[in-house]
Design a protein around this motif. Structure first.
Motif, PDB file in Angstrom:
ATOM      1  N   ILE A 200      33.263  32.417  34.087  1.00 38.61           N
ATOM      2  CA  ILE A 200      34.326  31.073  34.137  1.00 38.61           C
ATOM      3  C   ILE A 200      35.607  32.039  33.210  1.00 38.61           C
ATOM      4  O   ILE A 200      35.527  32.780  31.874  1.00 38.61           O
ATOM      5  CB  ILE A 200      34.665  29.360  33.056  1.00 38.61           C
ATOM      6  N   THR A 201      36.903  32.016  34.522  1.00 33.28           N
ATOM      7  CA  THR A 201      38.151  33.148  33.571  1.00 33.28           C
ATOM      8  C   THR A 201      38.936  32.058  33.887  1.00 33.28           C
ATOM      9  O   THR A 201      39.131  31.382  33.966  1.00 33.28           O
ATOM     10  CB  THR A 201      38.312  34.549  34.193  1.00 33.28           C
ATOM     11  N   PHE A 202      40.274  32.491  33.009  1.00 30.07           N
ATOM     12  CA  PHE A 202      41.774  32.149  32.990  1.00 30.07           C
ATOM     13  C   PHE A 202      42.937  32.456  33.825  1.00 30.07           C
ATOM     14  O   PHE A 202      42.738  34.172  33.384  1.00 30.07           O
ATOM     15  CB  PHE A 202      41.790  31.490  31.809  1.00 30.07           C
ATOM     16  N   ASP A 203      43.664  32.030  34.368  1.00 32.79           N
ATOM     17  CA  ASP A 203      44.503  32.157  34.385  1.00 32.79           C
ATOM     18  C   ASP A 203      46.170  31.553  34.514  1.00 32.79           C
ATOM     19  O   ASP A 203      45.711  30.412  34.709  1.00 32.79           O
ATOM     20  CB  ASP A 203      44.202  32.611  36.662  1.00 32.79           C
ATOM     21  N   ASN A 204      47.174  32.620  34.432  1.00 31.40           N
ATOM     22  CA  ASN A 204      48.525  31.431  33.913  1.00 31.40           C
ATOM     23  C   ASN A 204      49.534  32.496  35.270  1.00 31.40           C
ATOM     24  O   ASN A 204      50.733  31.940  34.180  1.00 31.40           O
ATOM     25  CB  ASN A 204      48.596  31.780  32.645  1.00 31.40           C
ATOM     26  N   ALA A 205      49.468  32.435  36.219  1.00 30.93           N
ATOM     27  CA  ALA A 205      49.798  33.537  36.582  1.00 30.93           C
ATOM     28  C   ALA A 205      51.208  33.169  36.995  1.00 30.93           C
ATOM     29  O   ALA A 205      52.421  33.490  37.004  1.00 30.93           O
ATOM     30  CB  ALA A 205      49.437  33.899  37.884  1.00 30.93           C
ATOM     31  N   ASP A 206      50.738  31.600  37.756  1.00 31.62           N
ATOM     32  CA  ASP A 206      52.930  30.083  37.672  1.00 31.62           C
ATOM     33  C   ASP A 206      53.141  29.982  36.095  1.00 31.62           C
ATOM     34  O   ASP A 206      54.125  28.460  36.561  1.00 31.62           O
ATOM     35  CB  ASP A 206      52.462  29.444  38.266  1.00 31.62           C
ATOM     36  N   GLY A 207      52.493  30.204  35.128  1.00 26.87           N
ATOM     37  CA  GLY A 207      52.889  29.224  34.170  1.00 26.87           C
ATOM     38  C   GLY A 207      51.486  28.117  33.366  1.00 26.87           C
ATOM     39  O   GLY A 207      52.116  28.214  32.450  1.00 26.87           O
ATOM     40  N   PRO A 234      23.790  56.108  39.348  1.00 26.45           N
ATOM     41  CA  PRO A 234      23.645  55.725  37.774  1.00 26.45           C
ATOM     42  C   PRO A 234      23.626  56.893  37.175  1.00 26.45           C
ATOM     43  O   PRO A 234      23.757  57.202  35.744  1.00 26.45           O
ATOM     44  CB  PRO A 234      22.149  55.694  38.296  1.00 26.45           C
ATOM     45  N   ARG A 235      24.219  58.451  36.997  1.00 24.22           N
ATOM     46  CA  ARG A 235      24.585  59.539  36.872  1.00 24.22           C
ATOM     47  C   ARG A 235      26.389  59.619  36.304  1.00 24.22           C
ATOM     48  O   ARG A 235      26.604  60.263  35.006  1.00 24.22           O
ATOM     49  CB  ARG A 235      24.478  61.203  37.807  1.00 24.22           C
ATOM     50  N   ASP A 236      27.313  58.086  36.328  1.00 28.42           N
ATOM     51  CA  ASP A 236      28.270  58.111  36.020  1.00 28.42           C
ATOM     52  C   ASP A 236      28.308  57.307  35.020  1.00 28.42           C
ATOM     53  O   ASP A 236      27.734  56.963  34.745  1.00 28.42           O
ATOM     54  CB  ASP A 236      29.549  57.443  37.398  1.00 28.42           C
ATOM     55  N   ALA A 237      29.503  57.604  34.259  1.00 26.82           N
ATOM     56  CA  ALA A 237      30.039  56.292  33.285  1.00 26.82           C
ATOM     57  C   ALA A 237      31.728  56.443  33.796  1.00 26.82           C
ATOM     58  O   ALA A 237      32.333  56.640  33.952  1.00 26.82           O
ATOM     59  CB  ALA A 237      29.719  57.394  31.896  1.00 26.82           C
ATOM     60  N   ILE A 238      31.733  55.004  32.830  1.00 28.47           N
ATOM     61  CA  ILE A 238      33.264  54.288  32.828  1.00 28.47           C
ATOM     62  C   ILE A 238      33.199  54.541  31.470  1.00 28.47           C
ATOM     63  O   ILE A 238      32.688  54.099  30.699  1.00 28.47           O
ATOM     64  CB  ILE A 238      32.842  52.450  33.233  1.00 28.47           C
ATOM     65  N   LEU A 239      34.275  54.627  32.221  1.00 29.27           N
ATOM     66  CA  LEU A 239      35.165  55.069  30.115  1.00 29.27           C
ATOM     67  C   LEU A 239      36.507  53.301  30.515  1.00 29.27           C
ATOM     68  O   LEU A 239      38.187  53.933  30.766  1.00 29.27           O
ATOM     69  CB  LEU A 239      35.478  55.476  29.887  1.00 29.27           C
ATOM     70  N   THR A 240      36.774  52.265  29.714  1.00 34.68           N
ATOM     71  CA  THR A 240      37.872  51.282  29.805  1.00 34.68           C
ATOM     72  C   THR A 240      37.974  50.538  28.426  1.00 34.68           C
ATOM     73  O   THR A 240      37.744  50.742  27.814  1.00 34.68           O
ATOM     74  CB  THR A 240      36.882  50.062  30.747  1.00 34.68           C
ATOM     75  N   THR A 241      39.224  51.053  28.636  1.00 36.68           N
ATOM     76  CA  THR A 241      40.079  50.195  27.656  1.00 36.68           C
ATOM     77  C   THR A 241      40.610  48.462  28.192  1.00 36.68           C
ATOM     78  O   THR A 241      41.087  47.319  27.477  1.00 36.68           O
ATOM     79  CB  THR A 241      42.060  50.621  27.216  1.00 36.68           C
ATOM     80  N   MET A 242      40.069  47.752  29.293  1.00 28.42           N
ATOM     81  CA  MET A 242      40.212  46.895  29.719  1.00 28.42           C
ATOM     82  C   MET A 242      39.086  45.657  29.030  1.00 28.42           C
ATOM     83  O   MET A 242      37.785  45.814  29.410  1.00 28.42           O
ATOM     84  CB  MET A 242      40.694  46.309  31.222  1.00 28.42           C
ATOM     85  N   LEU A 243      39.879  44.891  28.459  1.00 24.82           N
ATOM     86  CA  LEU A 243      39.217  43.839  28.061  1.00 24.82           C
ATOM     87  C   LEU A 243      38.143  42.661  28.822  1.00 24.82           C
ATOM     88  O   LEU A 243      38.818  42.300  29.828  1.00 24.82           O
ATOM     89  CB  LEU A 243      39.532  42.457  26.800  1.00 24.82           C
ATOM     90  N   PRO A 244      37.170  42.993  28.889  1.00 21.34           N
ATOM     91  CA  PRO A 244      36.291  42.069  29.691  1.00 21.34           C
ATOM     92  C   PRO A 244      36.658  40.560  29.668  1.00 21.34           C
ATOM     93  O   PRO A 244      35.467  39.420  30.183  1.00 21.34           O
ATOM     94  CB  PRO A 244      34.366  42.220  29.090  1.00 21.34           C
ATOM     95  N   SER A 245      37.160  39.803  28.775  1.00 19.49           N
ATOM     96  CA  SER A 245      38.001  38.359  28.579  1.00 19.49           C
ATOM     97  C   SER A 245      38.922  38.314  30.325  1.00 19.49           C
ATOM     98  O   SER A 245      38.549  36.902  30.289  1.00 19.49           O
ATOM     99  CB  SER A 245      38.842  38.240  28.113  1.00 19.49           C
ATOM    100  N   GLY A 246      39.083  38.938  31.064  1.00 17.42           N
ATOM    101  CA  GLY A 246      39.901  39.248  32.309  1.00 17.42           C
ATOM    102  C   GLY A 246      38.795  39.599  33.847  1.00 17.42           C
ATOM    103  O   GLY A 246      38.882  40.839  33.644  1.00 17.42           O
ATOM    104  N   LEU A 247      39.329  38.415  35.093  1.00 16.86           N
ATOM    105  CA  LEU A 247      38.677  39.617  35.571  1.00 16.86           C
ATOM    106  C   LEU A 247      39.131  41.188  36.010  1.00 16.86           C
ATOM    107  O   LEU A 247      38.254  42.125  36.622  1.00 16.86           O
ATOM    108  CB  LEU A 247      39.079  38.747  37.067  1.00 16.86           C
ATOM    109  N   ALA A 248      39.670  41.527  35.869  1.00 15.39           N
ATOM    110  CA  ALA A 248      40.791  42.544  35.814  1.00 15.39           C
ATOM    111  C   ALA A 248      39.346  43.672  34.368  1.00 15.39           C
ATOM    112  O   ALA A 248      38.806  45.040  35.845  1.00 15.39           O
ATOM    113  CB  ALA A 248      41.895  43.106  35.511  1.00 15.39           C
TER     114      ALA A 248
END
Length: 275
Positions: A200-207, A234-248
């Motif tokens: 489950i994630t949460f959304d408040n796009a419309d407030g 499998p040879r690749d790697a992802i670097l992310t600063t985006m938290l896994p708390s949201g869908l993005a």
């Protein structure tokens, strides 16, 4: 791709009925599965935990340890466990462990006010909360203790890190070197496992806050879309600063990494020098 994501029924292609756990199993069975799940090197600066670096095999063991620990508290299958944690390896392990334990993780938005966190925990009927210790100059475990006191459905509070809030169950043992690995008891459900709610994630796009539940098939389709767009293998790697708390954050981090068997490095947001 580590696992063929398609199947054809009556001439129509669809996402195969695969769970996130089955993706990990497929990665471990692959001879090319040398991806690493890692924290950025500066983690000790902004938290009270050291940076972690896990192979997929070590990830699987940590998920087993934590899932087994959670099952000791006898929460019913499909109990919702609300999680507020930073962009770190522990968060990925926790999300996957809650699923493997037969429960449903609800990823609380890290920027939400304490009153909103309590509202969201009530909204999904959370039976447990899992938090971190220090994140920058805040203590997220202490915050969740106050949330737990305000939400009647919450029975347990779990936390990583030092200076645990009173009554919190420590979780750091899931990463103790040499700790025994116990496979958690499987959860029996009717129907196709991939069609059950995974997260489950949460959304408040419309407030107005809304809880959005997605099953395994939907999550894997999201990860597949990103993995194909990026031509990941499998040879690749992802670097992310985006938290896994949201869908993005999930769609550009954990999910494509699992679909492709790629590596994943998690960096604290807003630290440009480390990135």
């Amino acid at each position: 791709m580590i696992l063929s994501p398609w199947r054809t029924i009556e001439g129509e292609d669809e996402i195969a009925p695969v769970t996130l756990d089955e993706l990990i199993t497929a990665i471990l069975a692959s001879e090319r599965a040398d991806g690493i799940l890692a924290d950025a090197a500066d983690k000790a600066r902004w938290s009270d935990r050291p940076p972690l670096r896990l192979t997929y095999g070590q990830l699987d063991e940590a998920v087993d340890r934590l899932a087994s620990l959670l099952q000791r508290f006898h929460l019913a299958p499909d109990s919702v466990v609300a999680i507020k944690m930073p962009n770190a390896v522990e968060t990925i392990v926790t999300l996957l462990a809650v699923i493997r334990a037969g429960m449903i993780p609800a990823m609380l938005p890290t920027g939400a006010a304490e009153t909103d966190l309590a509202h969201l925990a009530r909204l999904v009927g959370a039976r447990a909360l899992i938090g971190a210790g220090r994140v920058e100059d805040e203590h997220w475990g202490q915050e969740l203790r106050r949330v737990a006191g305000a939400v009647f459905s919450v029975r347990f509070l779990f936390s990583f890190g030092a200076d645990l809030p009173p009554g919190a169950v420590p979780l750091d043992e899931a990463f103790s070197p040499g700790a025994p690995v116990t496979r958690p008891a499987p959860t029996r459900r009717e129907g196709e496992p991939a069609d059950h709610v995974a997260l489950i994630t949460f959304d408040n796009a419309d407030g107005a806050w809304r809880a959005v539940a997605r099953n395994h098939r939907a999550l894997i389709a999201i990860g597949l879309d990103t993995a194909l767009a990026w031509s990941l293998d499998p040879r690749d790697a992802i670097l992310t600063t985006m938290l896994p708390s949201g869908l993005a954050g999930l769609a550009t981090g954990l999910l494509p990494a699992l679909v492709a068997g790629a590596g994943l490095t998690l960096a604290h947001p807003f630290d440009a020098d480390t990135v």
